[in-house]
Motif scaffolding. Structure first.
Motif, PDB file in Angstrom:
ATOM      1  N   VAL A  63       0.846  -1.179   0.000  1.00  0.00           N
ATOM      2  CA  VAL A  63       0.000   0.000   0.000  1.00  0.00           C
ATOM      3  C   VAL A  63       0.888   1.238   0.000  1.00  0.00           C
ATOM      4  O   VAL A  63       1.930   1.283   0.645  1.00  0.00           O
ATOM      5  N   GLU A  64       0.503   2.237  -0.766  1.00  0.00           N
ATOM      6  CA  GLU A  64       1.297   3.446  -0.928  1.00  0.00           C
ATOM      7  C   GLU A  64       1.496   4.179   0.396  1.00  0.00           C
ATOM      8  O   GLU A  64       0.543   4.467   1.111  1.00  0.00           O
ATOM      9  N   SER A  65       2.742   4.424   0.759  1.00  0.00           N
ATOM     10  CA  SER A  65       3.160   5.294   1.867  1.00  0.00           C
ATOM     11  C   SER A  65       2.793   4.827   3.266  1.00  0.00           C
ATOM     12  O   SER A  65       3.570   5.024   4.215  1.00  0.00           O
ATOM     13  N   TRP A  66       1.643   4.211   3.458  1.00  0.00           N
ATOM     14  CA  TRP A  66       1.075   4.068   4.792  1.00  0.00           C
ATOM     15  C   TRP A  66       1.877   3.189   5.734  1.00  0.00           C
ATOM     16  O   TRP A  66       1.708   3.260   6.956  1.00  0.00           O
ATOM     17  N   GLN A  67       2.764   2.352   5.218  1.00  0.00           N
ATOM     18  CA  GLN A  67       3.570   1.542   6.131  1.00  0.00           C
ATOM     19  C   GLN A  67       4.613   2.375   6.872  1.00  0.00           C
ATOM     20  O   GLN A  67       5.256   1.886   7.802  1.00  0.00           O
ATOM     21  N   LEU A  68       4.754   3.638   6.484  1.00  0.00           N
ATOM     22  CA  LEU A  68       5.608   4.559   7.236  1.00  0.00           C
ATOM     23  C   LEU A  68       4.869   5.186   8.414  1.00  0.00           C
ATOM     24  O   LEU A  68       5.486   5.787   9.295  1.00  0.00           O
ATOM     25  N   CYS A  69       3.553   5.052   8.426  1.00  0.00           N
ATOM     26  CA  CYS A  69       2.738   5.703   9.452  1.00  0.00           C
ATOM     27  C   CYS A  69       2.660   4.828  10.707  1.00  0.00           C
ATOM     28  O   CYS A  69       2.233   3.670  10.628  1.00  0.00           O
ATOM     29  N   PRO A  70       3.062   5.344  11.867  1.00  0.00           N
ATOM     30  CA  PRO A  70       3.108   4.513  13.078  1.00  0.00           C
ATOM     31  C   PRO A  70       1.775   4.421  13.804  1.00  0.00           C
ATOM     32  O   PRO A  70       1.708   4.585  15.024  1.00  0.00           O
ATOM     33  N   CYS A  95     -13.949   7.900  -6.272  1.00  0.00           N
ATOM     34  CA  CYS A  95     -12.677   7.319  -6.714  1.00  0.00           C
ATOM     35  C   CYS A  95     -12.673   5.852  -6.281  1.00  0.00           C
ATOM     36  O   CYS A  95     -12.840   5.535  -5.102  1.00  0.00           O
ATOM     37  N   ILE A  96     -12.496   4.966  -7.257  1.00  0.00           N
ATOM     38  CA  ILE A  96     -12.723   3.531  -7.063  1.00  0.00           C
ATOM     39  C   ILE A  96     -11.519   2.742  -7.588  1.00  0.00           C
ATOM     40  O   ILE A  96     -11.000   3.025  -8.672  1.00  0.00           O
ATOM     41  N   ILE A  97     -11.111   1.728  -6.837  1.00  0.00           N
ATOM     42  CA  ILE A  97     -10.028   0.839  -7.258  1.00  0.00           C
ATOM     43  C   ILE A  97     -10.532  -0.107  -8.346  1.00  0.00           C
ATOM     44  O   ILE A  97     -11.536  -0.797  -8.165  1.00  0.00           O
ATOM     45  N   ALA A  98      -9.821  -0.148  -9.482  1.00  0.00           N
ATOM     46  CA  ALA A  98     -10.224  -1.046 -10.579  1.00  0.00           C
ATOM     47  C   ALA A  98      -9.824  -2.485 -10.300  1.00  0.00           C
ATOM     48  O   ALA A  98     -10.501  -3.420 -10.737  1.00  0.00           O
ATOM     49  N   GLY A  99      -8.711  -2.664  -9.592  1.00  0.00           N
ATOM     50  CA  GLY A  99      -8.236  -4.011  -9.290  1.00  0.00           C
ATOM     51  C   GLY A  99      -7.058  -3.957  -8.335  1.00  0.00           C
ATOM     52  O   GLY A  99      -6.241  -3.037  -8.399  1.00  0.00           O
ATOM     53  N   GLY A 100      -6.959  -4.914  -7.422  1.00  0.00           N
ATOM     54  CA  GLY A 100      -5.851  -4.944  -6.474  1.00  0.00           C
ATOM     55  C   GLY A 100      -6.015  -3.907  -5.390  1.00  0.00           C
ATOM     56  O   GLY A 100      -6.916  -4.004  -4.554  1.00  0.00           O
ATOM     57  N   GLY A 101      -5.173  -2.885  -5.409  1.00  0.00           N
ATOM     58  CA  GLY A 101      -5.240  -1.809  -4.425  1.00  0.00           C
ATOM     59  C   GLY A 101      -5.048  -0.475  -5.105  1.00  0.00           C
ATOM     60  O   GLY A 101      -4.988  -0.384  -6.330  1.00  0.00           O
ATOM     61  N   SER A 119      -2.342   1.186  -4.962  1.00  0.00           N
ATOM     62  CA  SER A 119      -1.027   1.038  -5.572  1.00  0.00           C
ATOM     63  C   SER A 119      -0.879  -0.385  -6.118  1.00  0.00           C
ATOM     64  O   SER A 119      -1.722  -1.254  -5.874  1.00  0.00           O
ATOM     65  N   TYR A 120       0.205  -0.611  -6.842  1.00  0.00           N
ATOM     66  CA  TYR A 120       0.423  -1.882  -7.537  1.00  0.00           C
ATOM     67  C   TYR A 120       0.418  -3.068  -6.576  1.00  0.00           C
ATOM     68  O   TYR A 120       1.070  -3.050  -5.528  1.00  0.00           O
ATOM     69  N   VAL A 121      -0.313  -4.095  -6.958  1.00  0.00           N
ATOM     70  CA  VAL A 121      -0.362  -5.365  -6.239  1.00  0.00           C
ATOM     71  C   VAL A 121      -0.090  -6.476  -7.253  1.00  0.00           C
ATOM     72  O   VAL A 121      -0.763  -6.542  -8.288  1.00  0.00           O
ATOM     73  N   PRO A 122       0.879  -7.331  -7.007  1.00  0.00           N
ATOM     74  CA  PRO A 122       1.135  -8.425  -7.963  1.00  0.00           C
ATOM     75  C   PRO A 122      -0.099  -9.297  -8.150  1.00  0.00           C
ATOM     76  O   PRO A 122      -0.848  -9.554  -7.201  1.00  0.00           O
ATOM     77  N   ASN A 123      -0.336  -9.712  -9.380  1.00  0.00           N
ATOM     78  CA  ASN A 123      -1.446 -10.615  -9.716  1.00  0.00           C
ATOM     79  C   ASN A 123      -2.805 -10.050  -9.302  1.00  0.00           C
ATOM     80  O   ASN A 123      -3.686 -10.783  -8.844  1.00  0.00           O
ATOM     81  N   ALA A 124      -2.967  -8.753  -9.461  1.00  0.00           N
ATOM     82  CA  ALA A 124      -4.225  -8.108  -9.077  1.00  0.00           C
ATOM     83  C   ALA A 124      -5.379  -8.627  -9.928  1.00  0.00           C
ATOM     84  O   ALA A 124      -5.243  -8.830 -11.136  1.00  0.00           O
ATOM     85  N   LYS A 125      -6.516  -8.835  -9.275  1.00  0.00           N
ATOM     86  CA  LYS A 125      -7.726  -9.230  -9.982  1.00  0.00           C
ATOM     87  C   LYS A 125      -8.562  -7.981 -10.243  1.00  0.00           C
ATOM     88  O   LYS A 125      -8.919  -7.250  -9.315  1.00  0.00           O
ATOM     89  N   PHE A 126      -8.883  -7.717 -11.507  1.00  0.00           N
ATOM     90  CA  PHE A 126      -9.638  -6.533 -11.874  1.00  0.00           C
ATOM     91  C   PHE A 126     -11.134  -6.847 -11.945  1.00  0.00           C
ATOM     92  O   PHE A 126     -11.540  -7.983 -12.159  1.00  0.00           O
ATOM     93  N   MET A 127     -11.942  -5.805 -11.749  1.00  0.00           N
ATOM     94  CA  MET A 127     -13.381  -5.984 -11.858  1.00  0.00           C
ATOM     95  C   MET A 127     -13.735  -6.407 -13.280  1.00  0.00           C
ATOM     96  O   MET A 127     -12.995  -6.129 -14.236  1.00  0.00           O
ATOM     97  N   SER A 128     -14.842  -7.076 -13.423  1.00  0.00           N
ATOM     98  CA  SER A 128     -15.288  -7.534 -14.738  1.00  0.00           C
ATOM     99  C   SER A 128     -15.826  -6.364 -15.541  1.00  0.00           C
ATOM    100  O   SER A 128     -16.119  -5.281 -14.998  1.00  0.00           O
ATOM    101  N   GLY A 129     -15.991  -6.575 -16.862  1.00  0.00           N
ATOM    102  CA  GLY A 129     -16.582  -5.541 -17.694  1.00  0.00           C
ATOM    103  C   GLY A 129     -17.969  -5.162 -17.216  1.00  0.00           C
ATOM    104  O   GLY A 129     -18.335  -3.978 -17.192  1.00  0.00           O
TER     105      GLY A 129
END
Length: 492
Positions: free
Chosen positions: A63-70, A325-331, A333-343
């Motif tokens: 996930v973008e940036s947030w792992q720096l947040c304590p 604002c909606i995630i098309a697939g995964g998260g 930020s980039y996620v390996p092997n992300a599953k995208f929503m169907s058409g």
């Protein structure tokens, strides 16, 4: 124990209600700048945009940036790297990702072409997220993609934001710059003398005004860079709503109202007055970019030109400009092997949002090599095929009550043409023999058509509504998939 469980449940319900209220109250402050006001109206007609979260974090697939947040939140858990046991070692390792970031396959022209073909009309690109890494050539920091220690800095396309904006503008799309108001790398926001407590600045801005003013100047300078050196920017999309001016009485009231959450462990961050001087910034910004749309997300006031419910769709039409604002697939930020929503999911999501008067900003995250997953292209091709037939029921339309009737959504053009969009059920590939609408009725002599089909369809009155008859040949060979748009030339 029962009382504790009940308290937790009640607090959770209050938090959900509070989150809903952020976006669905009616406290919207209309824009008074005439150029910006006119542009907001234009933006409302665009309906479909692309959001891209991209940074060095894509190398870890986190996930973008947030792992720096304590903070003790699920999205803040450290899940990558070698130093997850030690916060400060982890932060150093995370920031060291700059030294390996090399998206050698980066070609924004491919993205821009795919977005245009899908029917998208604007792009919002992450120039800087909360981690502070700049995807543009800022002269105010070395923590950027063009720094000599970043291997991609030697690439002719190293100034990524400039390349992205140029490519999308060349395809006729509007350019929007995402920019994070908090910067967890900047020493005048997270002073290295102190440990960070949470997402907020880690010192009291009122106790150290010179340090805070230095941060305000830094933030303004970077934003004005983007608005000066990167061509026409249509939207300034600011994130990090906790960085905002707050009066002492507002802070006291907020803490009083959230006391139960704090006692129950739900309050993970403080409320801090962080006056970033937004009014002053907007004046300077519009001197650079007249008519600029400003989106100071989740900060009530005149600098939030439209509201942005995140990863959800409101249940009803909202009385002000808005965008899901909606995630098309995964998260995000980039996620390996992300599953995208169907058409079907993607197209019906767009229809549902537009019928309620909103815009869809669909997020696609590039990978560490600078490419999109195949699933992203496949989804956009589905959108493109559908929009070639039905775009007139989407662009420059308004919401019309009751917005949705069963599985039929409504949109309307300013000239009175109204669209009844039948949302196909899962696996439904043939049109029904009859479409029944109860909420509206065509005017006498009005024409009823199916977009993508030549010729008028027969219809008849039914009480206060009407019924459309679908010929057998058309039923078996509809002009598109997933949602079918019936145009009525004039309502009664």
């Amino acid at each position: 124990m029962k009382r504790s469980i009940l308290l937790v449940a009640l607090v959770a319900m209050q938090l959900c209600s509070f989150a809903q209220a952020i976006y669905e109250d009616e406290r919207y402050v209309p824009e008074t700048d005439p150029l910006a006001s006119a542009k907001i109206k234009q933006w409302q007609g665009l309906k479909f945009g692309l959001l891209m979260h991209w940074g060095t974090y894509s190398q870890w697939g986190i996930v973008e940036s947030w792992q720096l947040c304590p903070e003790d939140e699920g999205w803040c858990q450290r899940t990558a790297g070698k130093n997850t046991h030690s916060y400060f070692d982890y932060k150093k390792e995370y920031e060291g990702l700059k030294n390996t970031f090399n998206p050698s396959k980066f070609d924004p022209n491919l993205w821009a072409k795919a977005a245009k073909d899908a029917g998208m009309r604007y792009v919002v690109f992450t120039t800087k997220h909360h981690d502070g890494f700049c995807m543009f050539d800022s002269k105010y920091t070395n923590y950027k993609v063009t720094d000599k220690d970043c291997p991609f800095s030697a690439n002719p396309k190293a100034n990524i934001a400039k390349e992205v904006f140029s490519a999308f503008r060349n395809q006729g799309l509007w350019a929007g710059a995402y920019f994070s108001k908090p910067d967890w790398h900047c020493e005048s926001y997270w002073d290295p003398y102190y440990p960070p407590f949470d997402r907020n600045v880690n010192y009291d801005p009122e106790a150290y005004p010179e340090k805070w003013n230095k941060y305000v100047e830094f933030t303004h300078n970077q934003i004005l860079e983007l608005l000066s050196d990167y061509g026409k920017i249509d939207i300034l999309w600011l994130d990090g709503g906790w960085v905002a001016k707050k009066k002492s009485e507002d802070i006291a009231a907020a803490y009083k109202g959230m006391a139960a959450e704090a006692k129950s462990g739900f309050l993970k961050h403080r409320i801090v007055n962080q006056d970033i001087k937004m009014d002053e910034l907007v004046v300077k910004a519009r001197q650079k970019q007249p008519g600029l749309i400003v989106v100071d997300r989740a900060v009530h006031g005149k600098n939030q030109n439209y509201l942005t419910p995140e990863n959800r769709v409101p249940e009803k039409s909202l009385p002000y400009p808005w965008e899901s604002c909606i995630i098309a697939g995964g998260g995000w930020s980039y996620v390996p092997n992300a599953k995208f929503m169907s058409g079907r999911e993607g197209i019906q999501l767009l229809v549902d949002i537009v019928a309620k008067g909103g815009n869809l900003l669909l997020n696609i995250a590039p990978g560490p090599d600078g490419t999109w997953p195949d699933g992203a292209y496949n989804l956009l091709k589905e959108y493109g095929s559908w929009m070639k037939v039905n775009s007139q029921a989407i662009y420059n339309t308004n919401a019309v009550a009751p917005f949705k009737e069963g599985n039929i959504c409504l949109t309307q053009k300013p000239d009175g043409k109204t669209y009844f969009i039948y949302m196909a059920k899962e696996g439904e590939r043939e049109l029904p023999a009859e479409i029944h609408v109860t909420s509206h009725q065509p005017a006498s002599g009005a024409k009823v058509m199916l977009l993508g089909y030549k010729g008028n369809l027969s219809w008849k009155k039914d009480g206060a509504g009407f019924r459309i008859s679908i010929p057998a040949k058309l039923r078996k060979n509809p002009p598109c998939s997933y949602a079918w748009c019936f145009e009525v030339s004039k309502l009664k």
